[in-house]
Design an enzyme around this catalytic site. Structure first.
Site, PDB file in Angstrom:
ATOM      1  CB  THR A  99      -1.006   0.373   1.362  1.00  0.00           C
ATOM      2  OG1 THR A  99      -1.876  -1.271   1.754  1.00  0.00           O
ATOM      3  CG2 THR A  99      -1.721   1.068   0.799  1.00  0.00           C
ATOM      4  CE1 TYR A 100       5.611   5.378   2.887  1.00  0.00           C
ATOM      5  CE2 TYR A 100       6.934   4.235   1.166  1.00  0.00           C
ATOM      6  CZ  TYR A 100       6.610   5.113   1.345  1.00  0.00           C
ATOM      7  OH  TYR A 100       7.984   6.105   2.065  1.00  0.00           O
ATOM      8  CB  SER A 101       5.425   0.157  -2.761  1.00  0.00           C
ATOM      9  OG  SER A 101       6.023   0.228  -2.333  1.00  0.00           O
ATOM     10  CB  THR A 103      -0.283   5.436  -1.663  1.00  0.00           C
ATOM     11  OG1 THR A 103       0.722   5.127  -0.627  1.00  0.00           O
ATOM     12  CG2 THR A 103      -1.048   5.152  -1.009  1.00  0.00           C
ATOM     13  CE  LYS A 104       5.631   8.155   0.228  1.00  0.00           C
ATOM     14  NZ  LYS A 104       6.030   9.609   0.072  1.00  0.00           N
TER      15      LYS A 104
END
Length: 208
Positions: A99-101, A103-104
């Protein structure tokens, strides 16, 4: 925030969008938006949209991004489907690193699309390095300490951000600290960026 800035000045020469989260479990804002998506993509999109009327040719937008946009820490591809909000909002497949990746990557697609739509601006995104911050505060302390052992200080992490914001050159594109580099192949998908823009417009207004 944007309203307060507009009340205090009639122009914005530099906008730095720098905020980050990483959560162990899925969390939502009061609007029902997954927190990573809200902080990494929707917040900078909205802030930029609201301040664009105050920007002039040559104004700079600096989006603090991450090399994590290429792939999550645990491996695997990073894909975005802007037409499937449940997927974009990580409603069925939440993983903290994926999810972090994801959204980045959304933030980077936004950066490039903004530059295409507003070529008179200087739009950059950058990975400032691995920096000792509280980003990992929800994760095991030993795991975070191992990363912090070789991480940069907050001061050193800020150096390339400041350089892109006020340095003598007029930058654009993606940087790994001070060096312009190619970002992931997915980040250059113009069709994907346009679709993401349309989806974001439906979630946020006014439109850039």
């Amino acid at each position: 925030m944007a309203t307060a800035i507009a009340a205090a000045t009639d122009r914005v020469d530099v906008l730095i969008n720098n905020a980050g989260v990483m959560t162990r479990t899925r969390q939502e804002t009061a609007e029902g938006i997954e927190l990573n998506l809200a902080v990494h993509h929707l917040a900078p999109w909205s802030m930029t949209a609201n301040l664009l009327p105050l920007m002039r040719p040559g104004s700079r937008v600096v989006n603090v991004n991450s090399e994590g946009h290429r792939s999550p820490m645990r491996g695997g591809p990073v894909r975005i489907d802007p037409d499937d909000f449940a997927s974009l909002n990580s409603e069925h497949d939440f993983d903290p690193f994926l999810t972090y990746s994801r959204t980045k990557l959304a933030n980077l697609l936004f950066s490039y699309e903004l530059q295409r739509r507003r070529p008179e601006l200087a739009v950059t995104a950058l990975h400032p390095g691995v920096v000792r911050t509280d980003l990992g505060r929800q994760f095991p302390k030993l795991q975070v300490a191992a990363i912090h052992a070789f991480a940069l200080s907050a001061r050193r992490g800020a150096e390339p951000v400041v350089r892109l914001a006020v340095g003598p050159e007029v930058p654009s594109g993606y940087y790994e600290r001070f060096t312009p580099v190619r970002s992931s192949p997915a980040s250059y998908d113009e069709s994907l960026a346009r679709r993401l823009w349309v989806t974001t417009e439906k979630l946020r207004s006014p439109s850039p």
